[in-house]
Motif scaffolding. Structure first.
Motif, short mmCIF file in Angstrom:
data_model
loop_
_atom_site.label_atom_id
_atom_site.label_comp_id
_atom_site.label_asym_id
_atom_site.label_seq_id
_atom_site.Cartn_x
_atom_site.Cartn_y
_atom_site.Cartn_z
N ALA A 1 0.82 -1.21 0.00
CA ALA A 1 0.00 0.00 0.00
C ALA A 1 0.85 1.27 0.00
CB ALA A 1 -0.94 0.00 1.21
N LEU A 2 2.07 1.17 0.53
CA LEU A 2 2.99 2.30 0.51
C LEU A 2 3.65 2.48 -0.85
CD1 LEU A 2 4.69 1.73 3.99
CD2 LEU A 2 3.17 3.61 3.38
N GLY A 3 3.41 1.54 -1.76
CA GLY A 3 3.99 1.66 -3.09
C GLY A 3 5.46 1.31 -3.15
N LEU A 4 5.93 0.46 -2.21
CA LEU A 4 7.34 0.11 -2.13
C LEU A 4 7.59 -1.26 -2.76
CD1 LEU A 4 7.87 1.31 1.54
CD2 LEU A 4 8.59 2.49 -0.54
N TYR A 5 8.85 -1.53 -3.08
CA TYR A 5 9.22 -2.76 -3.76
C TYR A 5 10.19 -3.57 -2.89
CZ TYR A 5 7.30 -0.35 -7.81
OH TYR A 5 6.45 0.32 -8.67
N GLY A 6 10.14 -4.89 -3.08
CA GLY A 6 11.04 -5.75 -2.32
C GLY A 6 10.50 -7.16 -2.25
N ARG A 7 10.89 -7.89 -1.22
CA ARG A 7 10.50 -9.29 -1.11
C ARG A 7 10.55 -9.73 0.35
NH1 ARG A 7 15.75 -8.94 -2.80
NH2 ARG A 7 17.28 -10.17 -1.61
N ILE A 8 9.85 -10.80 0.66
CA ILE A 8 9.99 -11.50 1.94
C ILE A 8 10.62 -12.85 1.65
CG2 ILE A 8 8.79 -12.54 3.90
CD1 ILE A 8 6.68 -10.40 3.71
N GLU A 9 11.70 -13.16 2.38
CA GLU A 9 12.42 -14.40 2.12
C GLU A 9 12.90 -15.01 3.42
OE1 GLU A 9 15.68 -13.15 -0.36
OE2 GLU A 9 16.90 -12.51 1.35
N THR A 10 13.21 -16.29 3.39
CA THR A 10 13.80 -16.94 4.55
C THR A 10 15.17 -16.34 4.82
OG1 THR A 10 14.66 -18.68 3.10
CG2 THR A 10 12.58 -19.12 4.23
N ALA A 11 15.56 -16.32 6.09
CA ALA A 11 16.81 -15.67 6.50
C ALA A 11 17.36 -16.37 7.72
CB ALA A 11 16.56 -14.18 6.78
N THR A 12 18.53 -15.93 8.16
CA THR A 12 19.16 -16.48 9.36
C THR A 12 19.66 -15.36 10.25
OG1 THR A 12 21.43 -16.59 8.52
CG2 THR A 12 19.96 -18.43 7.99
N ASP A 13 19.86 -15.68 11.51
CA ASP A 13 20.52 -14.75 12.42
C ASP A 13 22.03 -14.75 12.13
OD1 ASP A 13 18.30 -13.87 13.99
OD2 ASP A 13 18.26 -15.85 14.94
N PRO A 14 22.74 -13.70 12.56
CA PRO A 14 24.17 -13.59 12.21
C PRO A 14 25.08 -14.39 13.14
CG PRO A 14 23.49 -11.65 13.43
CD PRO A 14 22.24 -12.47 13.22
N PHE A 15 24.91 -15.73 13.13
CA PHE A 15 25.79 -16.58 13.94
C PHE A 15 27.24 -16.33 13.55
CE2 PHE A 15 21.77 -18.98 13.71
CZ PHE A 15 21.51 -19.10 15.06
N TYR A 16 28.12 -16.32 14.55
CA TYR A 16 29.50 -15.93 14.29
C TYR A 16 30.44 -17.11 14.10
CZ TYR A 16 33.96 -13.57 14.58
OH TYR A 16 35.22 -13.11 14.30
N TYR A 17 30.34 -18.10 14.96
CA TYR A 17 31.37 -19.15 15.00
C TYR A 17 31.12 -20.25 13.96
CZ TYR A 17 32.84 -16.97 19.35
OH TYR A 17 33.27 -16.07 20.29
N VAL A 18 32.24 -20.86 13.54
CA VAL A 18 32.18 -21.91 12.54
C VAL A 18 31.27 -23.05 12.99
CG1 VAL A 18 33.55 -23.68 11.37
CG2 VAL A 18 34.47 -21.37 11.64
N GLU A 19 31.36 -23.43 14.25
CA GLU A 19 30.60 -24.58 14.72
C GLU A 19 29.10 -24.32 14.78
OE1 GLU A 19 32.86 -22.87 18.36
OE2 GLU A 19 33.19 -23.16 16.21
N ASP A 20 28.69 -23.08 14.58
CA ASP A 20 27.26 -22.76 14.60
C ASP A 20 26.65 -22.72 13.20
OD1 ASP A 20 27.22 -22.53 17.37
OD2 ASP A 20 27.80 -20.42 17.31
#
Length: 375
Positions: free
Chosen positions: A260-279
């Motif tokens: 309704a605001l006339g904006l463009y984009g998308r909704i997609e699956t995402a992840t949190d910014p886990f830092y360590y390799v083991e995560d």
């Protein structure tokens, strides 16, 4: 200076993005990472650095990130909503004179999001800027996302030491000590602490607006990515089906508002910014289990930025805080979070600072009618 690091493996676009994202938080002073991937050749990372960075200094870190990327299953995000323009979006509008518009837009967007929360039955809360480190340890935030934490120091309440600071015989660094607090990275953690050890039936919904703080990599800071920003959150607790239902309803309502605001984009699956390799397995689980969705805005000029998230963390945090249903059944939780400042900046980039150019839903929440706003 710019350092080029050649990668010894052929990597997918998702793997290259993961390496670049992690690298800016793994080497102090990197201001930008560009992936150069000529067809048929091995990719190269071009690292812009504020100081004197030698390739040999960053090589072992890059090698570790490559090993992680090669061993983890890197899935592309799944897009569930999309609105694309017919052609490339125009360049951002100049925001000269936007100072007066900022608080008006801020109040308007927060009112929109608060209305969504109230329609879902949310009770209002107010969150302080500080949160107890014991709460954050219970959430495991510092174990999972140390790169974003702002810890709070304090000075001792000890007159002889404070006198040394005044007369210059001691420096601030000599006297400061860690406190028991950190700055909010998000507001929802306060609600888990509030409900710790409780038992309830039905759906509990709360909402709050407040200041949040994240230690971002210097090269990523801009008007959309700030170290201090305003967030509106809607947080909900209930049976598994209730939590997923409300998340889905709110996601659809926000998407319809966005359109309704006339904006463009998308909704997609995402992840949190886990830092360590083991995560890395946790990151992949979030994508596959659709734990997190993000509303990614297409910005004028071709940029992109996530401006809202829709999360269902199942029972992971309720279990940490012993939050259960009255019948001792499993309690799930979720939240919808809005980066209010990013919605404001997107509006300014798209429509400019003059209210007469703003879409009708914004004008309604500024107290101005459409006719008044367009005059």
């Amino acid at each position: 200076m710019t350092v080029h690091v050649e990668l010894s493996e052929r990597l997918s676009p998702a793997q290259l993005r993961a390496i670049a994202d992690r690298l800016v938080y793994s080497v102090e002073g990197i201001s930008a990472v560009e992936v150069l991937a000529p067809p048929g050749e091995r990719p190269v990372l071009a690292l812009s650095h504020d100081g004197d960075l030698g390739g040999q200094d960053v090589g072992p870190i890059v090698a570790e990130l490559v090993r992680e990327a090669m061993t983890a299953r890197m899935s592309e995000p799944r897009v569930v909503r999309r609105r694309q323009p017919d052609s490339r979006l125009a360049e951002p509008l100049p925001v000269d004179g936007a100072t007066a518009a900022l608080p008006v837009l801020h109040r308007a967007f927060d009112a929109m999001f608060r209305d969504l929360a109230h329609a879902a039955g949310a009770g209002e809360r107010r969150c302080p800027a500080l949160i107890d480190l014991r709460v954050m340890e219970r959430c495991r935030y510092l174990r999972l996302f140390p790169q974003n934490a702002y810890l709070v120091d304090e000075l001792p309440h000890h007159q002889p030491l404070l006198s040394r600071l005044r007369d210059g015989s001691a420096t601030l660094d000599e006297l400061r000590r860690p406190s028991g607090y950190m700055l909010n990275p998000a507001l929802c953690f306060h609600f888990y602490d509030e409900l710790a050890g409780t038992r309830s039936d039905g759906l509990t919904v709360v909402t709050a607006e407040g200041d949040c703080f994240r230690h971002e990599a210097t090269g990523r800071l801009d008007r959309f990515r700030l170290p201090s920003f305003t967030m509106r959150e809607i947080v909900f607790f209930g049976a598994p089906d209730e939590v997923e239902r409300l998340r889905g309803e709110l996601m659809e309502q926000v998407w319809q508002l966005y359109r309704a605001l006339g904006l463009y984009g998308r909704i997609e699956t995402a992840t949190d910014p886990f830092y360590y390799v083991e995560d890395s397995a946790m990151r992949q689980h979030q994508l596959l289990a659709q734990v997190k969705y993000e509303l990614v805005a297409s910005r004028p000029g071709g940029g992109e930025s996530a401006i809202a998230s829709f999360n269902n963390v199942r029972d992971s945090l309720c279990r940490q805080f012993d939050i259960r249903r009255t019948d001792e059944g499993v309690m799930h939780s979720g939240c919808v979070a809005f980066g209010v400042d990013r919605w404001v900046e997107l509006t300014l980039e798209t429509f400019g600072p003059e209210p007469r150019q703003w879409p009708e839903p914004i004008l309604r929440h500024t107290g101005a009618s459409s006719a008044e706003g367009k005059d």
